[in-house]
Design an enzyme around this catalytic site. Structure first.
Site, PDB file in Angstrom:
ATOM      1  N   GLY A 291      -6.205   5.322  -0.428  1.00 56.63           N
ATOM      2  CA  GLY A 291      -7.625   5.394  -0.104  1.00 56.63           C
ATOM      3  C   GLY A 291      -8.435   4.386  -0.880  1.00 56.63           C
ATOM      4  O   GLY A 291      -8.165   3.174  -0.839  1.00 56.63           O
TER       5      GLY A 291
ATOM      6  N   TYR B  83       0.822  -1.213   0.000  1.00 58.29           N
ATOM      7  CA  TYR B  83       0.000   0.000   0.000  1.00 58.29           C
ATOM      8  C   TYR B  83       0.856   1.262   0.000  1.00 58.29           C
ATOM      9  O   TYR B  83       1.807   1.394   0.781  1.00 58.29           O
ATOM     10  CB  TYR B  83      -0.908   0.027   1.232  1.00 58.29           C
ATOM     11  CG  TYR B  83      -1.678   1.330   1.398  1.00 58.29           C
ATOM     12  CD1 TYR B  83      -2.822   1.572   0.642  1.00 58.29           C
ATOM     13  CD2 TYR B  83      -1.234   2.313   2.276  1.00 58.29           C
ATOM     14  CE1 TYR B  83      -3.514   2.767   0.781  1.00 58.29           C
ATOM     15  CE2 TYR B  83      -1.928   3.515   2.422  1.00 58.29           C
ATOM     16  CZ  TYR B  83      -3.068   3.730   1.669  1.00 58.29           C
ATOM     17  OH  TYR B  83      -3.749   4.913   1.790  1.00 58.29           O
TER      18      TYR B  83
ATOM     19  N   ASN C 259       1.763  12.674   5.076  1.00 64.45           N
ATOM     20  CA  ASN C 259       1.135  12.109   6.263  1.00 64.45           C
ATOM     21  C   ASN C 259       1.752  12.726   7.514  1.00 64.45           C
ATOM     22  O   ASN C 259       2.936  13.059   7.539  1.00 64.45           O
ATOM     23  CB  ASN C 259       1.336  10.588   6.305  1.00 64.45           C
ATOM     24  CG  ASN C 259       0.098   9.838   5.870  1.00 64.45           C
ATOM     25  OD1 ASN C 259      -0.997  10.380   5.861  1.00 64.45           O
ATOM     26  ND2 ASN C 259       0.275   8.579   5.500  1.00 64.45           N
TER      27      ASN C 259
ATOM     28  N   HIS D   5      -4.775  17.390  -2.493  1.00 67.32           N
ATOM     29  CA  HIS D   5      -4.933  17.664  -1.065  1.00 67.32           C
ATOM     30  C   HIS D   5      -4.586  19.097  -0.662  1.00 67.32           C
ATOM     31  O   HIS D   5      -4.798  19.472   0.490  1.00 67.32           O
ATOM     32  CB  HIS D   5      -4.032  16.721  -0.257  1.00 67.32           C
ATOM     33  CG  HIS D   5      -4.376  15.276  -0.408  1.00 67.32           C
ATOM     34  ND1 HIS D   5      -3.821  14.468  -1.378  1.00 67.32           N
ATOM     35  CD2 HIS D   5      -5.233  14.489   0.285  1.00 67.32           C
ATOM     36  CE1 HIS D   5      -4.311  13.257  -1.278  1.00 67.32           C
ATOM     37  NE2 HIS D   5      -5.166  13.239  -0.273  1.00 67.32           N
TER      38      HIS D   5
END
Length: 369
Positions: free
Chosen positions: A63, A56, A200, A86
């Site tokens: 997502g 991932y 993140n 974003h």
């Protein structure tokens, strides 16, 4: 000109203060951190080869696209598009000192090597810092769970993408122009995982908290001198211990990995990717709310020691109202998938405002410049 070395494990608030105040800093990555990063990055290269397992965020989308593979020849295009998705924001720009500190804090985090980025990305962040270049980032837009919006804008500036801005000598200019003037490459190509590794987490919240706390410490020292022998020793000691506690939390959070997935080395020298992002900076939200309590206590003591003043009374009333926690609340995000949104970003900005009001109150009594 001072020379400073980041290793991913020992960066303190005091270190950040020294680097920010140095007009010509030379911040570098340690040799040990360089070797760690090169080793973990080599694993990313292996996972981009044909027949590699699905990981991932490394060879898949994010997502809802987590099961959709991203071919190796599409990774640069994919990473170039991610910040735009974003990077919504509005309002005034964050102070240049804050976004410049964010570069330093994120570079330090990436030195830990769990994020598996190239050393050249860390060096890009440090080149920006050393050359006094601050990403232009709007102050509003973070939900409080991770700092996706402000950090996405930050990433756009790092890469020199179209539409990205930078703050140089107090002026906002296209990021590519800032790099050209500094003799740096006008753009930087972000490769596999290098957007995710920066985006993140809550490094912008952390940066606001650290820069604010640096300013607070100066006010606190003046308060201690004014209060010595005049305020209850127990109360003063309690304030000092609480401030030390807050500093300790900030020092710890300067050195944590906060993206997904993280790479951990196995006994055979290969790596496994582990999900478990520490992206919320929850404890920093808590201590920034706590800092507002200390600020209100200091303001009350100052007013009682120095006498009533109409403007000081207004400021004290506002500071008392700001002791209400914002980190105790939560809102649903991502269709309810996120379990807790604690508003650490808002808590840090509220503490920053509290420090500004405290400085004004102390100025009323000529306790600060």
């Amino acid at each position: 000109m001072g020379t400073y070395v980041l290793d991913g494990y020992t960066l303190t608030v005091d270190d950040v203060e020294k680097m920010l105040s140095d007009e010509h800093p030379q911040v570098k990555i340690s040799d040990e951190a360089r070797a760690r990063c090169e080793k973990s990055r080599a694993q990313i290269d292996e996972w981009l080869k044909e027949g590699a397992p699905t990981i991932y965020g490394i060879n898949t989308g994010l997502g809802a696209l987590k099961d959709v593979p991203v071919p190796p020849d599409k990774h640069i295009e994919w990473n170039k598009s991610l910040p735009y998705v974003h990077g919504a924001g509005f309002g005034d720009y964050l102070p240049a000192e804050v976004t410049r500190a964010e570069l330093l804090l994120r570079a330090n985090i990436l030195c830990r090597a769990f994020s598996a980025v190239r050393v050249s990305l860390i060096e890009r962040l440090l080149d920006m810092f050393n050359n006094g270049i601050s990403p232009a980032v709007y102050g509003d837009g973070s939900t409080g769970l991770s700092d996706l919006a402000p950090i996405a804008q930050n990433i756009m500036a790092v890469a020199g993408l179209p539409g990205a801005g930078a703050i140089v000598d107090g002026k906002v200019v296209p990021a590519s122009e800032a790099y050209k003037a500094a003799g740096m490459a006008e753009t930087f190509v972000l490769e596999c995982k290098e957007v995710l590794a920066q985006m993140n987490g809550s490094t912008m919240s952390q940066s606001i908290a650290v820069v604010s706390f640096i300013r607070f410490q100066k006010l606190f020292e003046r308060y201690r001198k004014a209060a010595a022998g005049k305020v209850s020793r127990d109360k003063l000691a309690a304030c000092e211990e609480t401030v030390d506690f807050i500093r300790g939390i900030l020092d710890f959070e300067n050195n944590i990995t906060c993206d997904n997935p993280n790479l951990f080395e196995l006994e055979d020298g290969t790596f496994e990717a582990v999900m478990g992002c520490n992206c919320s900076n929850t404890q920093v939200g808590y201590v920034m709310d706590l800092l507002n309590v200390i600020i209100a206590e200091m303001a009350l003591d100052i007013v009682e020691l120095c006498g009533e003043n109409p403007r000081a009374a207004q400021l004290l009333a506002k500071l008392r109202g700001m002791t209400m926690q914002v980190s105790a609340d939560s809102i649903p995000t991502k269709g309810g998938q996120e379990d807790h949104v604690e508003f650490s970003y808002s808590a840090a900005r509220k503490a920053d405002l509290g420090i500004e009001l405290l400085a004004e109150l102390m100025l009323v009594y000529k306790l600060t410049d």
